[in-house]
Design a protein around this motif. Structure first.
Motif, mmCIF file in Angstrom:
data_model
loop_
_atom_site.group_PDB
_atom_site.id
_atom_site.type_symbol
_atom_site.label_atom_id
_atom_site.label_comp_id
_atom_site.label_asym_id
_atom_site.label_seq_id
_atom_site.Cartn_x
_atom_site.Cartn_y
_atom_site.Cartn_z
ATOM 1 N N THR A 505 0.886 -1.402 -0.062
ATOM 2 C CA THR A 505 -0.041 -0.037 0.057
ATOM 3 C C THR A 505 0.939 1.286 0.076
ATOM 4 N N THR A 506 0.267 2.132 -0.565
ATOM 5 C CA THR A 506 0.982 3.787 -0.492
ATOM 6 C C THR A 506 0.361 4.625 0.370
ATOM 7 N N TYR A 613 -3.610 0.520 -3.039
ATOM 8 C CA TYR A 613 -2.319 -0.328 -3.562
ATOM 9 C C TYR A 613 -1.443 0.255 -4.573
ATOM 10 N N ARG A 614 -0.339 0.019 -4.351
ATOM 11 C CA ARG A 614 0.698 0.411 -5.431
ATOM 12 C C ARG A 614 0.167 0.238 -6.918
ATOM 13 N N GLU A 615 0.597 0.888 -7.626
ATOM 14 C CA GLU A 615 0.558 0.783 -9.245
ATOM 15 C C GLU A 615 1.563 -0.584 -9.662
ATOM 16 N N VAL A 617 1.134 -3.536 -8.772
ATOM 17 C CA VAL A 617 1.014 -4.788 -7.648
ATOM 18 C C VAL A 617 0.733 -6.046 -8.426
ATOM 19 N N ASP A 682 8.688 -2.368 5.234
ATOM 20 C CA ASP A 682 8.785 -0.922 5.258
ATOM 21 C C ASP A 682 10.029 -0.475 5.941
ATOM 22 N N GLU A 701 9.466 5.422 0.862
ATOM 23 C CA GLU A 701 8.645 6.237 0.296
ATOM 24 C C GLU A 701 8.337 7.273 1.453
ATOM 25 N N ALA A 716 10.338 3.356 -3.745
ATOM 26 C CA ALA A 716 8.780 3.107 -3.813
ATOM 27 C C ALA A 716 8.430 3.492 -5.307
ATOM 28 N N SER A 717 8.875 4.233 -6.053
ATOM 29 C CA SER A 717 8.410 4.538 -7.536
ATOM 30 C C SER A 717 8.965 3.378 -8.254
ATOM 31 N N PHE A 719 8.939 0.059 -7.200
ATOM 32 C CA PHE A 719 8.524 -1.288 -6.795
ATOM 33 C C PHE A 719 8.072 -2.170 -7.847
ATOM 34 N N LYS A 720 7.193 -1.728 -8.782
ATOM 35 C CA LYS A 720 6.657 -2.684 -9.890
ATOM 36 C C LYS A 720 7.847 -3.174 -10.673
#
Length: 791
Positions: A505-506, A613-615, A617, A682, A701, A716-717, A719-720
């Motif tokens: 999650t962000t 949720y993060r883009e 995931v 985290d 993040e 965090a940017s 992560f994907k």
């Protein structure tokens, strides 16, 4: 008459030796060092390598400048009342004995708490108590035992040592001698029978001998000394075959001209050393160009809260901090730079730097040092200088607190190259023995060519160059790893475990709604200031959503890991956390992620979060499940279970209500089953699990999560892109394996031509560095190509 050798340093005793306990010493200095070692139960130093010491220099008065406070500030890395740390450059470090004695300084001087040697850089990092031992006394102690440090304030200001030009001088001498020996050898090459040349033949031969002397005993001394120390330590390193080849050529050539058997091999000998040094010089230039030291332009993605005029707060990266900036340091956050406490009561844990967990109390006006961790609520500080990325990097790699994961993983290089030298020596002696019967005139050439051509350098270079370049490439892509071994471990993974809150999650897009009794202005003020001190993702989200309030200094602040936080101001207290923590578990609806609030032990209500949720995931998990077993460990309740099941691949294991110790135990159980585990969290409640896992990655993040527990920090940017990084690590290992195959093929072909007498030693000397250079170029180009494929 043979001179006695000094028991301590191994030098000849030019005067009448000093005898003590049936041992001979060349001077009182060496005798004193021996007495110090013996009286402190450190005589094992001489068992590691005989005559390993150095004659101590006279240093009385030489280091009086170390009494000057301004100079001490430049030299000392960390300075607290009872704890100082200094990094010293010691040129004499050369063997295992040196490492052993320098890492046992605490036995010589009780004020020294720890000392670590960085053998390649000849540096020792010493922590000591300045109330019992000054830096000047420490330096004099090191000088007395034969390890006088080299201290240059100019070097400390510039941050680098002066360039060692020794290799250039040796290369120059070898090149000059090689050219002249070749010139003197022309009559022999072309079998010139001119009378005037023939009568000077012996003079030419002796001139070649004279030119060869400085080449062998000066230019080649590093190979000879390294080989001698290797044999003395009962280890065969890669310099042994080279040194043996040089000595055999020199002795054979000398015998030929002494007994007038022929012209010898001085042309091959000087050419061999010249081309070896030329290859070494080129390698050094290549190393420095690629520079696999940590690239400090690739900053760590650590965020700090800067307070602007008017009290407004903004999140900035640490590299943007300038002298004079006012910073907010929350509970459990790292102090990124030296500064002065302006507001709040600081309780600093410096174990990150010193290894000692006793916290230090600081009040407004006191100086605090980079690397400490705030343990008691929030403080405000003023930065005294800009952030040193190199210092933060050094802290991350500090072995005081790190768990040695590398000992669990033997590198590929060790497995292949450990018996290389023995195999080469065996082939050389067998081939020479056979050629003595076939054609004895070629035997020496065969022996030397085998020793030179079969070089494990290419094998030894493949892993560090590939992994080192990948480390830099990952850094540019905002994936920061502690060391090159982490890349090897990434390639071995079988399982990946993810935390939910702050990882999947962000906090930047999450929202929260309040359900419960209306909070009074005083309660809102206390709630906001309590949340301000916490670094938990939910606390940070809630803090940003609440209305602005005056900033107050709490009388007391407590954070209970995995449960909640408590703030006290005057006679009022507020609790924020889980339902059971605030004391009203009976009325809780467990369907959503929520934070509960009580004021003066009276339940007030809850903030229900709608997690974002993060883009990417879902796509990331779909890609990763093809090669890894996946799982989710969350400290939250099952309120998000249905949403996660829809988002993640079918049958992905989901575990909720996991406390920090539960996460650690889960990782341990997987490892007991033989799994290689990646933990992604985290960096806050996951520190134990991150440390236990084979690879621990903290997601950053806008949170100051710089922690020794993790092996990597992922912005965090990015992560994907995690799966891409894991695949790139596996590809890097394939590049190393291909390089090993190329290197072994080169050695097999080279040995074939050498053992069959078709290869001259001087040609072997040209080919040997070329093989290393080709591996360096291949690994660099291949890894750069890999890097371009990463987004």
């Amino acid at each position: 008459m043979n001179k006695e050798k000094c028991f301590h340093c191994g030098d000849d005793c030019d005067i009448v030796p000093i005898v003590f306990k049936d041992k001979h010493f060349c001077c009182n200095g060496c005798k004193t060092v021996f007495e110090i070692f013996e009286s402190n139960d450190l005589s094992y130093y001489y068992d590691l390598q005989s005559a390993a010491g150095a004659t101590p220099n006279e240093v009385e008065g030489k280091y009086n400048f170390l009494d000057t406070p301004e100079i001490l500030d430049k030299l000392i890395e960390f300075n607290e009342k009872k704890h100082q740390i200094v990094n010293l450059y010691i040129p004499h470090i050369h063997c295992s004995s040196c490492i052993w004695i320098l890492e046992n300084l605490n036995k010589l001087q009780k004020a020294v708490s720890s000392s670590q040697v960085d053998f390649p850089k000849k540096m020792v990092r010493i922590a000591y108590n300045p109330e019992e031992l000054t830096l000047k006394q420490l330096v004099i102690l090191l000088a007395k035992i034969g390890y006088e440090p080299y201290i240059s304030l100019d070097d400390y200001d510039k941050g680098k040592k002066s360039v060692d030009r020794g290799l250039i001088y040796k290369l120059g001498v070898a090149g000059f001698a090689f050219g002249n020996v070749m010139f003197l050898s022309f009559p022999e090459y072309f079998e010139v029978q001119e009378f005037w040349l023939d009568q000077y033949k012996n003079i030419f031969r002796w001139l070649m001998f004279v030119f060869a002397l400085p080449v062998v005993f000066y230019s080649a001394q590093d190979y000879l000394i390294s080989a001698y120390k290797s044999i003395a330590s009962k280890i065969l390193n890669i310099d042994v075959p080279i040194a043996l080849g040089v000595l055999v050529l020199f002795i054979r050539s000398t015998l030929e001209i002494v007994f007038d058997w022929g012209t010898g091999f001085f042309d091959s000998l000087t050419g061999l050393i010249f081309f070896l040094l030329l290859g070494k010089f080129f390698q050094q230039k290549t190393y420095s160009f690629l520079s696999f030291e940590r690239d400090y332009k690739s900053y760590f993605p650590i965020a700090v809260t800067r307070i602007l005029s008017g009290g407004k707060e903004e999140t900035v990266q640490v590299y943007d901090i300038k002298q004079g900036d006012r910073l907010l340091i929350r509970n459990e956050e790292l102090i990124p730079v030296d500064g002065i406490v302006l507001k709040g009561n600081a309780r600093i844990d410096y174990s990150f730097v010193t290894g000692e967990s006793e916290a230090v109390e600081k009040v407004s006006g006191d100086k605090i040092l980079a690397g400490g961790k705030q343990l008691q609520g929030a403080i405000e500080m003023e930065a005294l200088k800009s952030v040193s990325q190199s210092y933060l990097t050094q802290l991350w790699g500090n072995s005081v607190f790190s768990i040695d994961k590398t000992s669990k993983f033997q590198t590929i290089t060790d497995k292949i190259s450990q018996r290389f030298t023995i195999a080469v020596l065996t082939i050389a002696f067998v081939a020479t023995f056979i050629w003595m019967f076939i054609d004895s005139s070629k035997a020496m050439n065969v022996f030397t060519a085998v020793l030179i051509i079969a070089c494990p350098c290419a094998i030894a270079l493949a892993a560090p160059f590939t992994l080192g370049n990948m480390l830099r490439i990952f850094g540019r892509k905002k994936f920061y790893l502690k060391n090159t071994q982490t890349i090897e471990q990434l390639a071995q993974l079988t399982t990946a475990i993810f935390d939910k809150t702050g990882t999947l999650t962000t906090a930047q897009k999450s929202t929260a709604t309040y359900e419960g009794l209306t909070l009074t202005k005083e309660e809102e003020l206390l709630l906001k200031n309590t949340l301000r001190a916490s670094n938990h993702p939910l606390s940070r989200t809630l803090y940003s959503l609440l209305a602005e309030q005056d900033i107050l200094t709490l009388d007391e602040y407590q954070e209970h890991l995995g449960k909640g936080i408590v703030g006290v101001l005057e006679h009022n207290n507020i609790k924020v956390g889980s339902a059971s923590f605030v004391g009203n578990a009976s009325i809780v609806n467990q369907e959503n992620t929520a934070v509960y609030v009580s004021s003066n032990d009276t339940y007030k209500g809850r903030f229900v979060f709608s997690n974002e949720y993060r883009e990417g995931v879902s796509k990331l998990f779909s890609e990763m499940q093809e090669m890894l077993d996946l799982g989710i460990l969350s400290g939250d309740n099952e309120g998000e279970k249905q949403r996660l099941e829809a988002l993640l691949p079918k049958n992905t294991p989901l575990y909720f209500n996991q406390k920090p110790e539960d996460k650690l135990g889960f990782i341990q159980r997987l490892q007991d089953q033989g799994k290689k585990v990646l933990m992604v969290g985290d960096g806050l409640n996951d520190a134990g699990a991150l440390a236990q896992s084979d690879v621990g990655i903290a997601i950053s993040e806008n949170v100051n999560v710089f922690s020794p527990a993790c092996d990597g920090i992922l912005d965090a940017s990015k992560f994907k892109q995690l799966n891409q990084y894991i695949k790139a690590s596996k590809s890097a290992m394939n590049i190393i394996k291909f390089s090993f195959g190329f290197s072994l093929l080169y050695n097999v072909i080279g040995l074939y031509f050498a053992t069959t007498g078709q290869l001259m030693p001087v040609i072997a000397a040209i080919l040997m560095p070329l093989s290393s250079i080709s591996i360096v170029l291949f690994t660099t180009i291949a890894t750069n190509f890999l890097g371009k494929k990463l987004v």
